[in-house]
Scaffold this active site. Structure first.
Site, PDB file in Angstrom:
ATOM      1  N   GLN A  50      -4.454  -1.403   9.775  1.00 55.10           N
ATOM      2  CA  GLN A  50      -4.402  -2.690   9.089  1.00 55.10           C
ATOM      3  C   GLN A  50      -4.995  -3.779   9.979  1.00 55.10           C
ATOM      4  OE1 GLN A  50      -3.528  -3.184   5.934  1.00 55.10           O
ATOM      5  NE2 GLN A  50      -3.819  -5.396   6.030  1.00 55.10           N
TER       6      GLN A  50
ATOM      7  N   ASP B 265     -10.771   3.383   4.736  1.00 55.84           N
ATOM      8  CA  ASP B 265     -11.185   1.986   4.603  1.00 55.84           C
ATOM      9  C   ASP B 265     -12.712   1.863   4.504  1.00 55.84           C
ATOM     10  OD1 ASP B 265      -9.430  -0.196   4.393  1.00 55.84           O
ATOM     11  OD2 ASP B 265      -8.679   0.119   6.432  1.00 55.84           O
TER      12      ASP B 265
ATOM     13  N   LYS C 255       0.843  -1.210   0.000  1.00 56.18           N
ATOM     14  CA  LYS C 255       0.000   0.000   0.000  1.00 56.18           C
ATOM     15  C   LYS C 255       0.875   1.256   0.000  1.00 56.18           C
ATOM     16  CE  LYS C 255      -3.870  -2.317   2.304  1.00 56.18           C
ATOM     17  NZ  LYS C 255      -4.634  -2.568   3.546  1.00 56.18           N
TER      18      LYS C 255
HETATM   19  N1  GUN Z   1      -6.981  -6.597   6.099  1.00 50.52           N
HETATM   20  C1  GUN Z   1      -7.466  -7.299   5.056  1.00 50.52           C
HETATM   21  N2  GUN Z   1      -8.123  -6.471   4.197  1.00 50.52           N
HETATM   22  C2  GUN Z   1      -8.060  -5.234   4.731  1.00 50.52           C
HETATM   23  C3  GUN Z   1      -8.559  -3.973   4.306  1.00 50.52           C
HETATM   24  O1  GUN Z   1      -9.202  -3.803   3.276  1.00 50.52           O
HETATM   25  N3  GUN Z   1      -8.263  -2.927   5.133  1.00 50.52           N
HETATM   26  C4  GUN Z   1      -7.566  -3.077   6.285  1.00 50.52           C
HETATM   27  N4  GUN Z   1      -7.348  -1.998   7.017  1.00 50.52           N
HETATM   28  N5  GUN Z   1      -7.101  -4.232   6.699  1.00 50.52           N
HETATM   29  C5  GUN Z   1      -7.344  -5.310   5.923  1.00 50.52           C
END
Ligand code: GUN
Length: 294
Positions: free
Chosen positions: A100, A123, A54
């Site tokens: 995350q 998110d 990311k």
């Molecule tokens: N862990 C797995 N998918 C995601 C996501 O889309 N966002 C976040 N913050 N954590 C994740």
């Protein structure tokens, strides 16, 4: 029939190219770059690698990122305070805040996610953003769900009047995606069935799908006999399994080799939905930065 491959890397690269230009325009207007704070808690290798990808993607389009890491024993209130501090711009201006997941089991995940202010919730997990999406006036849409819809639109896969079956009812993917597909407009207007771990006769539901999405995290869950010939099969699963060579490899939920002989379209894993999740996060971060100007 061999299914057409839905290449998420290619589409994500195109989206990033557009974002790079928009981010640059934003920078000229505001005199600074959009900035994303990423909170990484614990030592899960997969989470570390998702966060790294990311941040690399943010860098590619000109978005600054701030990594805040916590390892070892961490309490819920410590993380809530950390997020509160980011929201008060204690570590410099922050447009988007991403925590995350998963957080360690001892942490109250909902309490930490709820601490992210809705206008920086890139998110789309905050109840305000989930509520706006459910009312059909989305602001921040959860990235994977948005990515799947974008992929269907881009490939010209008709959703209006079609039957979509979403396997998985998570707040991150299944539920928001079902809302998007059943909502009005492009990539929507579908009739949607949500299946989950307590669904009776999953295969029977799946076989009725024109668009079949699996977001469970169970290798081999979707087999060829569960797929209607010509259907679009979207695999959101990312599972690490032992490989024949003694190492490990990533697979989705779908039995790819067999299903591609039945389906009309199919996403690979890796290289399908994953890159779009990241592209949608970048898009949400730019939106968060723009919202601060209004
Ligand atoms: N862990 C797995 N998918 C995601 C996501 O889309 N966002 C976040 N913050 N954590 C994740």
């Amino acid at each position: 029939m061999t299914a057409a491959l839905l290449d998420g890397r290619l589409l994500a690269a195109r989206i990033e190219e557009n974002l790079r230009a928009e981010v640059s325009t934003f920078g000229e207007m505001l005199g600074r770059r959009p900035r994303l704070a990423v909170v990484l808690v614990g030592d899960l290798a997969a989470s570390g690698s998702y966060v790294a990808s990311k941040r690399r993607a943010a860098e590619r389009v000109g978005i600054d990122s701030l990594l805040v890491e916590r390892h070892g024993l961490v309490e819920t209130n410590e993380l809530v305070e950390l997020v509160d501090g980011l929201a008060r711009d204690e570590q410099g201006p922050v447009d988007g805040i991403l925590v995350q997941l998963p957080l360690p089991p001892r942490v109250d995940t909902v309490a930490v996610l709820d601490a992210v202010p809705p206008d920086r919730d890139v998110d789309g997990f905050h109840p305000v953003n989930a509520g706006l999406l459910s009312q059909g006036r989305p602001r921040f849409i959860p990235c994977t769900a948005a990515g799947v819809q974008r992929m269907l639109i881009d490939a010209g896969i008709e959703t209006a009047g079609r039957h979509a079956v979403v396997i998985g009812r998570s707040d991150i993917v299944g539920r928001p995606l079902a809302l998007l597909l059943s909502g009005r407009g492009a990539g929507g207007d579908a009739t949607v069935t949500i299946c989950h771990s307590r669904s009776a006769d999953l295969a029977e539901h799946a076989r009725r799908a024109d668009i079949l999405v699996s977001a469970v995290g169970q290798p081999g869950l979707v087999t060829a006999d569960m797929v209607k010939p010509g259907a679009a099969v979207i695999d959101v699963g990312i599972n690490r399994v032992a490989s024949a060579s003694g190492g490990s490899r990533l697979v989705g939920d779908v039995d790819f080799d067999a299903v591609r002989e039945v389906a009309g379209w199919i996403t690979p894993v890796p290289g399908g939905v994953g890159p779009l999740t990241v592209a949608m996060l970048l898009s949400n971060t730019l939106l968060a930065a723009e919202l601060r100007l209004r």
